[in-house]
Enzyme design. Structure first.
Site, mmCIF file in Angstrom:
data_model
loop_
_atom_site.group_PDB
_atom_site.id
_atom_site.type_symbol
_atom_site.label_atom_id
_atom_site.label_comp_id
_atom_site.label_asym_id
_atom_site.label_seq_id
_atom_site.Cartn_x
_atom_site.Cartn_y
_atom_site.Cartn_z
ATOM 1 N N HIS A 227 0.804 -1.214 0.000
ATOM 2 C CA HIS A 227 0.000 0.000 0.000
ATOM 3 C C HIS A 227 0.838 1.265 0.000
ATOM 4 C CE1 HIS A 227 -3.349 -2.642 0.485
ATOM 5 N NE2 HIS A 227 -4.031 -1.644 -0.023
ATOM 6 N N ARG B 60 -10.777 4.205 -1.235
ATOM 7 C CA ARG B 60 -10.342 3.257 -0.188
ATOM 8 C C ARG B 60 -10.686 3.872 1.175
ATOM 9 N NH1 ARG B 60 -5.689 2.194 -3.922
ATOM 10 N NH2 ARG B 60 -5.523 -0.073 -4.162
ATOM 11 N N ARG C 156 -15.730 2.081 -1.599
ATOM 12 C CA ARG C 156 -15.520 0.714 -1.129
ATOM 13 C C ARG C 156 -15.646 0.692 0.388
ATOM 14 N NH1 ARG C 156 -9.920 -2.323 -2.009
ATOM 15 N NH2 ARG C 156 -9.213 -0.911 -0.363
ATOM 16 N N GLU D 115 -11.451 -10.103 -6.235
ATOM 17 C CA GLU D 115 -10.028 -10.122 -5.876
ATOM 18 C C GLU D 115 -9.643 -11.399 -5.144
ATOM 19 O OE1 GLU D 115 -9.113 -6.810 -3.287
ATOM 20 O OE2 GLU D 115 -11.007 -6.969 -2.204
ATOM 21 N N ASN E 94 -4.511 -6.542 -7.448
ATOM 22 C CA ASN E 94 -3.434 -6.649 -6.445
ATOM 23 C C ASN E 94 -3.649 -7.884 -5.583
ATOM 24 O OD1 ASN E 94 -2.953 -4.130 -7.500
ATOM 25 N ND2 ASN E 94 -3.820 -3.046 -5.765
ATOM 26 N N ASP E 95 -4.854 -7.979 -5.045
ATOM 27 C CA ASP E 95 -5.114 -9.153 -4.223
ATOM 28 C C ASP E 95 -5.361 -10.384 -5.077
ATOM 29 O OD1 ASP E 95 -4.780 -8.436 -1.531
ATOM 30 O OD2 ASP E 95 -6.544 -7.161 -1.657
ATOM 31 N N ARG F 72 1.966 -9.842 -1.594
ATOM 32 C CA ARG F 72 2.199 -8.656 -2.436
ATOM 33 C C ARG F 72 3.214 -7.690 -1.837
ATOM 34 N NH1 ARG F 72 -3.759 -5.839 -1.965
ATOM 35 N NH2 ARG F 72 -2.776 -3.814 -2.234
ATOM 36 N N CYS G 206 -9.827 -2.018 -10.689
ATOM 37 C CA CYS G 206 -9.238 -0.950 -9.872
ATOM 38 C C CYS G 206 -7.909 -1.384 -9.254
ATOM 39 C CB CYS G 206 -10.210 -0.483 -8.797
ATOM 40 S SG CYS G 206 -10.697 -1.798 -7.688
#
Ligand code: PEP
Ligand code: MG
Length: 772
Positions: free
Chosen positions: A385, A492, A528, A632, A655-656, A666, A703
């Site tokens: 992140h 987020r 989200r 994800e 990403n996930d 990650r 996203c």
């Protein structure tokens, strides 16, 4: 000891003891009451018999000074380095053969091995002696390759202790010389090696752009302790013990986290920290100050830390000199606990390049792009992140640079190229001039890009793609719009929950979401719901310790179990879904980490309840607000056809999705090559998701970070993704790529890419399209 009665003197009593006890009983001339007290306190710290004796003996000092007499010194060295030679001790001599001698890690292994035995152990190099269980004393002996040392041990397991040391020495004290050569001279990432002549160290490119400026080390400095006379040394001692325990726990947690990120070998530095903090010689020295001089714990600790740090600094070997920073690091940690201080904030006097071990998302979120020119971190991966946020803020960043970054001094001019992952620690004038040109070009390109970003993203043959921004706060929206965002594809919300003592209220959240809709003025806003857990912990939410936080209680799993957190958020989102004059504000809600149909249904039930609650109090909301999910988790892809019937849209979180598909963390730079969303397996899952969406008549967006990679834009369009949400600075380039495509062309590219067997092949193929 008492002098004894007519029948039995103390010495005679000793003779009656069985031999195995005899060697462990010592006679002391200390005064009976004060001496016994002092000895008991000292022994409770786990000190060696020599130190216990010395402490008991020191209780005579008060009497001696009152009577004006001199008493002989007991033979125990300062800081617990036992110098008394025990005639019964066993000893071995060794020649140290590993290339770097007993520097930090071999010294740590030496001390850890010695610490496993009860025997009192002393290591001698020439005339110097050190307590073999004290990392600092062993390390500061300065033992080099070829030096002969003598290790003596006394106590019941002395022979076993010496044998263990002998074995360790035969194994080069655990050093693989090549590994250490790498540690000292080269960066942690092996995939690209900076050329020696460039003088650059190499890490993982995390956010593009060039920065040149003074380094600001985010290695919080030692807090200041003030001296005062303490009322009760025992209270000071127990405060210190408590602080040491807390700090030691933090170090263990840090060691675990960094072992995951950069591998065990590199995380061993924290093992040295753990040994420093538990060093018996260090705590003995502090204890002496507390007991004898009635110093307060903070002052005594700080004094001994600075003595120790100076001892390292005075050593000949530059590597050992650098260990002073480790001592200070440990010292600072404990001192902060004693003083009840938090680590300082990241505010810099002048625009600087931030150099830090790692940054958690809330650290990065606080950064001011005007003051932080660039970021270099020791740990981290490209989709951690902190890296994502650096990209969103448009700050050039390199992560995973390894321990080498700590050779950078505060204020030293350094240069960062976030595109290549190179960090110049001592750029020469020629390099500076060249980098300055690159920096100017980068900035000019960005300006240009902002202008180019303003148009729509329509393919050559007329297909419109929605290009939106990922944000962490409503304050990011102005910047996103400047880069050409057509809306927000991912808000987020967890960032609203960070850096606080408790969750934000419904009202506070409403304010934030409402501010976002006002800034967007009718453009879509996908909010989200809270996605905590994984690498986004929140202390006050009491998520607990988990062995595998990424596989644990995170995202929707947590929210469904905690309606008292989830419901206020849903109500706040619903309330923000209408404008002040009651019109729909184009808000959509999105649930993270969905893995099953039941989770979506449960989340929707809560949303219905939240709606009921608002109706009951007469607050308006958009009855038709769209509800979507992040795709994800691989299980969501497997049942995407079923999920598509439950929701209004999908947004793929690559990403996930990549980390879970590839079973590769990650944030771990060791597995960075696996955490690549262009892996053929991940591409197939994207295709499957978009197809399921299309069949069910819902749209599929993306996203995750792949959405902002313009190399992948043709492929994503061809796979059927119609909305792309990304870090704002990526928008212009992605839009430009869309404009130069036709849909059949994109579909052909997707088809071909899906045939590729490796991520490298996919990358090479896509790069080939760009260049020619
Ligand atoms: C993702 O996983 O791709 C995503 C966008 O969510 P986050 O990065 O916040 O986990
Ligand atoms: Mg995610």
């Amino acid at each position: 000891m008492d002098l004894g009665s007519a029948l039995l003197s103390a010495e005679m009593a000793l003779e009656f003891l069985p031999p195995e006890l005899d060697g462990q009983v010592f006679l002391s001339a200390a005064p009976l009451v004060e001496g016994a007290m002092a000895a008991a306190v000292q022994a409770s710290t786990g000190a060696t018999p020599e130190l216990v004796l010395a402490e008991a003996q020191s209780a005579l000092n008060a009497k001696a000074s009152q009577l004006g007499i001199e008493i002989p010194e007991f033979q125990a060295g300062a800081n617990g380095a036992a110098t008394a030679s025990d005639p019964t001790a066993m000893q071995i001599s060794l020649v140290v053969t590993n290339r770097l001698g007993l520097h930090a890690r071999p010294a740590a292994r030496f001390v850890t091995t010695a610490g496993k035995f009860d025997a009192d152990m002393i290591v001698h190099k020439g005339q110097q002696a050190a307590n073999a269980k004290s990392i600092n004393q062993v390390a500061t002996l300065g033992v080099r390759q070829g030096d002969e040392i003598t290790v003596s041990a006394s106590g019941p397991d002395a022979a076993a202790a010496l044998a263990a040391i002998q074995t360790l020495a035969a194994e080069n004290f655990g050093d693989v010389d090549d590994e250490d050569a790498v540690e000292n001279k080269a960066p942690v990432i092996e995939q690209k090696v900076a050329s020696e002549s460039s003088g650059a160290i190499n890490g993982i490119p995390a956010s593009p752009g060039v920065a040149i400026g003074p380094a600001a080390l985010y290695r919080p400095s030692v807090p200041e302790a003030t001296a005062y006379e303490a009322d009760d040394p025992a209270v000071e001692w127990s405060r210190l013990q408590e602080a040491i325990n807390e700090a030691a726990q933090e170090i263990v947690a840090l060691q675990k986290a960094s072992a995951k990120q950069v591998g065990q070998a590199k995380a061993d530095i924290f093992e040295a920290h753990a040994l420093i903090i538990r060093d018996p010689a260090l705590s003995d020295a502090v204890r002496q100050r507390l007991m004898n001089s009635h110093e307060n714990a903070e002052w005594a600790w700080q004094q001994e830390i600075s003595v120790l740090a100076s001892a390292y600094r005075e050593m000949d070997d530059p590597y050992m000199q650098a260990r002073a920073t480790d001592v200070e690091d440990v010292g600072r940690r404990v001192l902060q606990k004693l003083l009840g201080e938090q680590p300082p904030s990241m505010e810099f006097a002048e625009p600087s390049i931030l150099v830090a071990a790692d940054l958690n998302p809330s650290d990065t979120a606080q950064l001011d792009p005007e003051r932080v020119l660039g970021i270099c971190t020791e740990f981290g991966g490209a989709t951690a992140h902190s890296a994502i946020l650096a990209r969103a803020l448009g700050i050039p960043a390199i992560v995973g640079l390894g321990h080498a970054i700590w050779t950078i001094a505060e204020g030293q001019t350094i240069a960062v190229d976030g595109e290549s992952g190179l960090c110049w620690t001592h750029p020469d004038n020629g390099q500076l001039a060249e980098l300055e040109t690159q920096r100017e070009k980068w900035q000019a390109d960005r300006q240009q890009a902002k202008i180019a970003g303003q148009g729509t993203a329509v393919t050559w043959d007329g297909y419109s793609i929605e290009v939106a921004a990922n944000v962490g706060s409503p304050n990011d929206i102005t910047r996103a719009l400047e880069f050409g965002a057509e809306g927000v594809g991912l808000f987020r919300t967890e960032f609203l929950f960070m850096d606080r003592e408790e969750a934000p209220s419904e009202e506070e959240q409403y304010e934030a979401y409402h501010q976002a809709t006002s800034e967007l003025n009718g453009a879509p806003l996908i909010i989200r719901t809270l996605d905590v857990g994984g690498d986004k912990p929140l202390p006050y939410l009491d998520l607990g310790e988990e062995a595998n936080p990424f596989l644990g209680w995170r995202g929707i799993r947590f929210c469904l179990d905690r309606p008292q957190i989830f419901k206020p958020q849903l109500r706040a989102i619903l309330r923000a879904s209408v404008t002040d004059d009651g019109r729909p504000a184009n808000v959509k809600v999105m649930f993270p980490m969905i893995g099953t149909v039941s989770e979506v249904r449960a989340a929707r039930r809560m949303l219905l309840e939240a709606q009921e609650e608002l109706r009951a109090i007469g607050l308006p909301f958009d009855e038709r607000m769209e509800v979507g999910i992040m795709v994800e988790v691989p299980s969501a892809v497997a049942v995407a056809d079923q999920l598509a019937r439950e929701v209004d849209f999908f947004s793929i979180g690559t990403n996930d999705l990549t980390q879970y598909t590839m079973a590769a963390d990650r944030g771990n730079s060791k597995v960075a090559s696996l955490v690549n969303a262009l892996q053929p397996s991940v591409l197939r899952l994207i295709k499957q998701t978009a197809e399921a969406g299309r069949t069910a008549g819902i749209w599929t967006g993306m996203c995750g970070e792949l959405a902002g990679n313009s190399l992948a834009t043709p492929l994503l369009l061809g796979l059927g993704v119609t909305e792309l949400s990304m870090s704002a600075p990526s928008i212009p380039q992605v839009k430009e790529t869309v404009r130069n495509l036709t849909m059949p062309e994109a579909q052909r590219i997707a088809h071909e890419a899906l045939e590729m067997a490796t991520a490298d092949d996919v990358v090479a193929y896509l790069q080939g399209l760009q260049t020619g």
